[in-house]
Design an enzyme around this catalytic site. Structure first.
Site, PDB file in Angstrom:
ATOM      1  N   GLU A  92     -77.304 -41.505  47.467  1.00 26.56           N
ATOM      2  CA  GLU A  92     -78.336 -40.493  47.706  1.00 26.56           C
ATOM      3  C   GLU A  92     -79.338 -40.625  46.573  1.00 26.56           C
ATOM      4  OE1 GLU A  92     -77.200 -36.517  48.866  1.00 26.56           O
ATOM      5  OE2 GLU A  92     -78.917 -35.658  47.812  1.00 26.56           O
ATOM      6  N   HIS A 146     -71.966 -28.047  46.924  1.00 27.92           N
ATOM      7  CA  HIS A 146     -71.692 -28.602  45.596  1.00 27.92           C
ATOM      8  C   HIS A 146     -70.736 -27.637  44.894  1.00 27.92           C
ATOM      9  CE1 HIS A 146     -73.625 -30.204  41.582  1.00 27.92           C
ATOM     10  NE2 HIS A 146     -72.307 -30.202  41.548  1.00 27.92           N
ATOM     11  N   HIS A 201     -82.995 -33.505  46.804  1.00 27.68           N
ATOM     12  CA  HIS A 201     -83.166 -32.666  45.625  1.00 27.68           C
ATOM     13  C   HIS A 201     -84.624 -32.231  45.479  1.00 27.68           C
ATOM     14  CE1 HIS A 201     -81.416 -30.669  42.192  1.00 27.68           C
ATOM     15  NE2 HIS A 201     -82.641 -30.724  41.712  1.00 27.68           N
ATOM     16  N   HIS A 204     -77.030 -22.030  47.766  1.00 22.55           N
ATOM     17  CA  HIS A 204     -77.724 -20.837  47.273  1.00 22.55           C
ATOM     18  C   HIS A 204     -77.555 -19.613  48.163  1.00 22.55           C
ATOM     19  CE1 HIS A 204     -78.773 -23.079  43.866  1.00 22.55           C
ATOM     20  NE2 HIS A 204     -79.296 -24.032  44.611  1.00 22.55           N
ATOM     21  N   ARG A 226     -69.437 -26.699  41.883  1.00 21.62           N
ATOM     22  CA  ARG A 226     -69.635 -26.941  40.448  1.00 21.62           C
ATOM     23  C   ARG A 226     -68.382 -26.563  39.662  1.00 21.62           C
ATOM     24  NH1 ARG A 226     -74.440 -27.904  37.930  1.00 21.62           N
ATOM     25  NH2 ARG A 226     -76.189 -28.247  39.327  1.00 21.62           N
ATOM     26  N   ARG A 282     -70.346 -21.505  39.935  1.00 20.98           N
ATOM     27  CA  ARG A 282     -71.439 -20.524  39.875  1.00 20.98           C
ATOM     28  C   ARG A 282     -71.930 -20.113  41.265  1.00 20.98           C
ATOM     29  NH1 ARG A 282     -76.348 -24.146  37.514  1.00 20.98           N
ATOM     30  NH2 ARG A 282     -74.801 -24.578  35.905  1.00 20.98           N
ATOM     31  N   GLU A 299     -70.273 -32.357  47.391  1.00 20.04           N
ATOM     32  CA  GLU A 299     -70.817 -32.883  46.125  1.00 20.04           C
ATOM     33  C   GLU A 299     -69.938 -32.404  44.976  1.00 20.04           C
ATOM     34  OE1 GLU A 299     -75.571 -33.134  46.911  1.00 20.04           O
ATOM     35  OE2 GLU A 299     -74.804 -31.299  46.042  1.00 20.04           O
ATOM     36  N   THR A 338     -79.121 -29.946  39.102  1.00 21.68           N
ATOM     37  CA  THR A 338     -78.856 -31.336  38.706  1.00 21.68           C
ATOM     38  C   THR A 338     -80.119 -31.980  38.149  1.00 21.68           C
ATOM     39  OG1 THR A 338     -77.315 -31.374  40.546  1.00 21.68           O
ATOM     40  CG2 THR A 338     -77.814 -33.487  39.512  1.00 21.68           C
ATOM     41  N   ASN A 373     -77.959 -27.891  52.589  1.00 22.81           N
ATOM     42  CA  ASN A 373     -77.170 -27.482  51.432  1.00 22.81           C
ATOM     43  C   ASN A 373     -77.168 -25.949  51.357  1.00 22.81           C
ATOM     44  OD1 ASN A 373     -76.502 -26.616  48.779  1.00 22.81           O
ATOM     45  ND2 ASN A 373     -76.817 -28.689  48.008  1.00 22.81           N
TER      46      ASN A 373
HETATM   47  C1  DXP Z   1     -76.763 -33.100  43.619  1.00 23.52           C
HETATM   48  C2  DXP Z   1     -77.943 -32.331  43.985  1.00 23.52           C
HETATM   49  O1  DXP Z   1     -79.041 -32.705  43.846  1.00 23.52           O
HETATM   50  C3  DXP Z   1     -77.857 -31.022  44.543  1.00 23.52           C
HETATM   51  O2  DXP Z   1     -76.826 -30.739  45.343  1.00 23.52           O
HETATM   52  C4  DXP Z   1     -77.823 -30.060  43.471  1.00 23.52           C
HETATM   53  O3  DXP Z   1     -76.958 -30.518  42.509  1.00 23.52           O
HETATM   54  C5  DXP Z   1     -77.385 -28.812  43.968  1.00 23.52           C
HETATM   55  O4  DXP Z   1     -76.793 -28.170  42.920  1.00 23.52           O
HETATM   56  P1  DXP Z   1     -77.321 -26.751  42.664  1.00 23.52           P
HETATM   57  O5  DXP Z   1     -77.348 -26.152  44.051  1.00 23.52           O
HETATM   58  O6  DXP Z   1     -76.323 -26.153  41.776  1.00 23.52           O
HETATM   59  O7  DXP Z   1     -78.697 -26.847  42.104  1.00 23.52           O
HETATM   60  N1  LIG Z   2     -78.333 -33.349  47.032  1.00 17.42           N
HETATM   61  C1  LIG Z   2     -79.482 -32.535  47.158  1.00 17.42           C
HETATM   62  C2  LIG Z   2     -79.136 -31.291  47.857  1.00 17.42           C
HETATM   63  O1  LIG Z   2     -78.064 -31.143  48.365  1.00 17.42           O
HETATM   64  C3  LIG Z   2     -80.130 -30.213  47.982  1.00 17.42           C
HETATM   65  O2  LIG Z   2     -80.841 -29.992  46.833  1.00 17.42           O
HETATM   66  P1  LIG Z   2     -81.919 -28.804  46.815  1.00 17.42           P
HETATM   67  O3  LIG Z   2     -82.724 -28.892  48.091  1.00 17.42           O
HETATM   68  O4  LIG Z   2     -81.154 -27.519  46.788  1.00 17.42           O
HETATM   69  O5  LIG Z   2     -82.742 -29.068  45.599  1.00 17.42           O
END
Ligand code: DXP
Ligand SMILES: NCC(=O)COP(=O)(O)O
Length: 245
Positions: free
Chosen positions: A153, A45, A193, A12, A47, A51, A72, A103, A9
């Site tokens: 998930e 994701h 997560h 960030h 949003r 953000r 997402e 989340t 993911n």
């Molecule tokens: C759905 C999930 O668990 C993650 O993708 C999380 O929502 C990431 O979102 P953020 O990166 O905004 O925390």
């Molecule tokens: N769905 C969870 C994700 O994509 C990653 O979450 P995180 O490791 O950033 O908390």
């Protein structure tokens, strides 16, 4: 031993860009680096408040990814329309609260079956594989099956944030038994997560899990591990500037 996949993911990376309004670091570049390092897929994701990931990232990544996109999004008309246009390999439907830092829980599929079923059908009609981000809860898994989601998930946030070893062990047990239950229903089970370098191994050991999605911890590790080179590179450029090079 079966394989377990990693979806990286990159939200960030985008957070770092948005916080200064710069055009770097670019999630598109980050995705290529992650893929080169062995990521099996890239998760983003989008949003509603934009953000971190922004629309431009989604459309560019759709063209540049060599693996696959796990998109997402909240279950809103705006997001479903974007998903249907982009046609990522996966869409993971997640709950979203505007003020949350991240989340906070799973999607309540059982409480809004008609709405989720309609979203699943609309996305599936575009050839998209739909996943539902849910808590390790039997009623939610049954509802996911009922609305026709081929993937779920499992939200590992409660495990990651456990305040004691006993709490973490209980959460782990719940995730493992619900992964087994969902797998038995024919659902492909992912998890994610809050997973990081010190809590990932017991989750990765759950045999029914297909893929883990991990972001924040990987980006945080990259910032520290990359810092030495980043400082050296800057000092070198300053030296060259002083020398008139
Ligand atoms: C759905 C999930 O668990 C993650 O993708 C999380 O929502 C990431 O979102 P953020 O990166 O905004 O925390
Ligand atoms: N769905 C969870 C994700 O994509 C990653 O979450 P995180 O490791 O950033 O908390």
């Amino acid at each position: 031993m079966s394989r377990i996949l990693l979806g990286v993911n990159i939200d960030h990376i985008a957070t770092l860009r948005q916080v200064r309004g710069t055009n770097y670091p670019d999630p598109v570049h980050a995705a290529a680096v992650a893929e080169h390092a062995g990521a099996d897929g890239i998760t983003i994701h989008l949003r509603e408040d934009r953000r971190h990931i922004i629309d431009r990232d989604v459309y560019l990544l759709a063209k540049t990814l060599k693996t696959r996109m796990n998109f997402e999004c909240a279950v809103t008309e705006e997001m479903l329309a974007i998903a249907c246009e982009v046609k990522p390999t996966y869409v993971c439907l997640v709950p979203e609260k505007r003020e949350e830092l991240t989340t906070e829980g799973g999607l309540d599929v059982a409480g809004q079956k008609d709405k989720i079923r309609a979203a699943v059908e609309r996305l599936a009609a575009q050839g998209i594989l739909v996943s539902l981000f849910i808590d390790a809860d039997k009623a939610q898994i049954d509802a996911a099956k009922e609305v026709g989601a081929p993937y779920i998930e499992i939200h590992t946030g409660r495990y990651a944030e456990a305040h004691s070893e006993a709490e973490a062990a209980a959460e782990l047990e719940r995730i493992a038994s619900m992964a087994k239950y969902a797998h038995g229903l024919g659902i492909t089970v992912n998890a994610g997560h809050g997973l990081h370098y010190h809590n990932v191994k017991p989750i990765a050991a759950i045999p029914e899990l297909y893929e883990l999605n991990i972001g924040h911890a990987i980006v945080a590790r990259a910032a520290i591990d990359g810092l030495e080179k980043a400082v050296r590179d800057m000092k070198q450029l300053m030296l060259e500037g002083r020398r008139g090079e």
